[in-house]
Write a protein that holds these residues in place. Structure first.
Motif, PDB file in Angstrom:
ATOM      1  N   GLN A  38       0.843  -1.190   0.000  1.00  0.00           N
ATOM      2  CA  GLN A  38       0.000   0.000   0.000  1.00  0.00           C
ATOM      3  C   GLN A  38       0.877   1.237   0.000  1.00  0.00           C
ATOM      4  O   GLN A  38       1.687   1.440   0.910  1.00  0.00           O
ATOM      5  CB  GLN A  38      -0.942   0.033   1.205  1.00  0.00           C
ATOM      6  N   GLY A  41      -2.057   6.843   0.972  1.00  0.00           N
ATOM      7  CA  GLY A  41      -3.309   7.369   0.439  1.00  0.00           C
ATOM      8  C   GLY A  41      -3.919   6.559  -0.682  1.00  0.00           C
ATOM      9  O   GLY A  41      -4.882   7.006  -1.318  1.00  0.00           O
ATOM     10  N   LYS A  42      -3.366   5.376  -0.921  1.00  0.00           N
ATOM     11  CA  LYS A  42      -3.852   4.557  -2.036  1.00  0.00           C
ATOM     12  C   LYS A  42      -4.468   3.256  -1.546  1.00  0.00           C
ATOM     13  O   LYS A  42      -4.431   2.931  -0.352  1.00  0.00           O
ATOM     14  CB  LYS A  42      -2.672   4.217  -2.979  1.00  0.00           C
ATOM     15  N   GLY A  43      -5.020   2.492  -2.498  1.00  0.00           N
ATOM     16  CA  GLY A  43      -5.554   1.179  -2.170  1.00  0.00           C
ATOM     17  C   GLY A  43      -4.446   0.161  -2.023  1.00  0.00           C
ATOM     18  O   GLY A  43      -3.261   0.489  -2.056  1.00  0.00           O
ATOM     19  N   LEU A  44      -4.835  -1.098  -1.854  1.00  0.00           N
ATOM     20  CA  LEU A  44      -3.873  -2.179  -1.680  1.00  0.00           C
ATOM     21  C   LEU A  44      -3.657  -2.901  -3.006  1.00  0.00           C
ATOM     22  O   LEU A  44      -4.616  -3.211  -3.710  1.00  0.00           O
ATOM     23  CB  LEU A  44      -4.374  -3.183  -0.635  1.00  0.00           C
TER      24      LEU A  44
END
Lengths: 109, 115
Positions: A38, A41-44
């Motif tokens: 990750q 501030g982002k997705g996985l």
């Protein structure tokens, strides 16, 4: 109830170093174990998925192992690069999905 | 592998308003989930989105605050209702692929800031 622990919580290494991230789980009755990356501030992003019948999976510089009997998985990163800096999470999937707290990795140029 | 699209990717909202986040998967999946990730924290499961029926909520989350829909296998929405600054988080949609691997996929997340 499954508990998943990741050690260390944070890690800082110089570029080029090989490193190992650890993930331990209390209930070995799992279907699979998955490693994610990750960025802030982002997705996985899914990195590697190990089925319960498998011992390891490899993708490029990444190698993940699974030892159900000891309740452990490791993520090995070879020749680390600054672009590898991110938080790495493991998740076990049994009757439910359980995430570890993550390891925040910083690779310094 | 499945690709999950979430929108909006980010939003700034006023206290007391509601916002609906959409999640679209490009392939067949079995289960869909909604997670919340507060700043500096790991993921917390809000609920499992069930197709055609009420979502299954985790302890501490209720339908009035987080209504969820899943009208078909590949689409779900999460609404954050009557928002307060404490709801400022990243909200993540995820799904388990329909093949034997049961691999878990995530969307890019929706970053909400409530003023």
């Amino acid at each position: 109830k499954q508990e998943v622990t990741q050690i260390p919580a944070a890690l800082s290494v110089p570029e080029g170093e090989n490193l190992v991230l650890n993930c331990s789980f209390t209930d070995s009755a799992i279907y699979n174990l998955q490693w994610f990356r990750q960025d802030p501030g982002k997705g996985l992003t899914s990195l590697l998925l190990i089925q319960s019948s498998q011992r390891e999976q490899t993708s490029g510089r990444l190698n993940a192992s699974l030892d159900k009997s000891s309740g452990r998985s490791t993520l090995y990163i070879a020749a680390s690069q600054p672009g590898d800096s991110a938080t790495y999470l493991c998740a076990s999937q049994g009757n439910m999905l359980t995430f570890g707290g993550g390891t925040r990795l910083m690779v310094k140029p | 592998s499945a690709v999950i699209s979430q929108k909006p990717s980010r939003d700034i909202c006023q206290r007391g308003t509601s916002l609906t986040i959409q999640c679209q998967v490009d392939s067949q999946v079995t289960m869909m989930f909604w997670y919340r990730q507060q700043p500096g924290q790991s993921l917390t499961l809000i609920a499992t989105a069930n197709q055609g029926s009420e979502a299954t909520y985790e302890s501490g989350f209720v339908i009035d605050k987080f209504p969820i829909s899943r009208p078909n296998l590949t689409f779900s929405t999460l609404t954050v209702s009557n928002m307060s600054p404490e709801d400022s988080s990243i909200y993540l949609c995820s799904a388990i692929g329909a093949d034997f691997s049961r691999e878990l996929f995530f969307g890019e997340g929706s970053r909400l800031t409530v003023l």
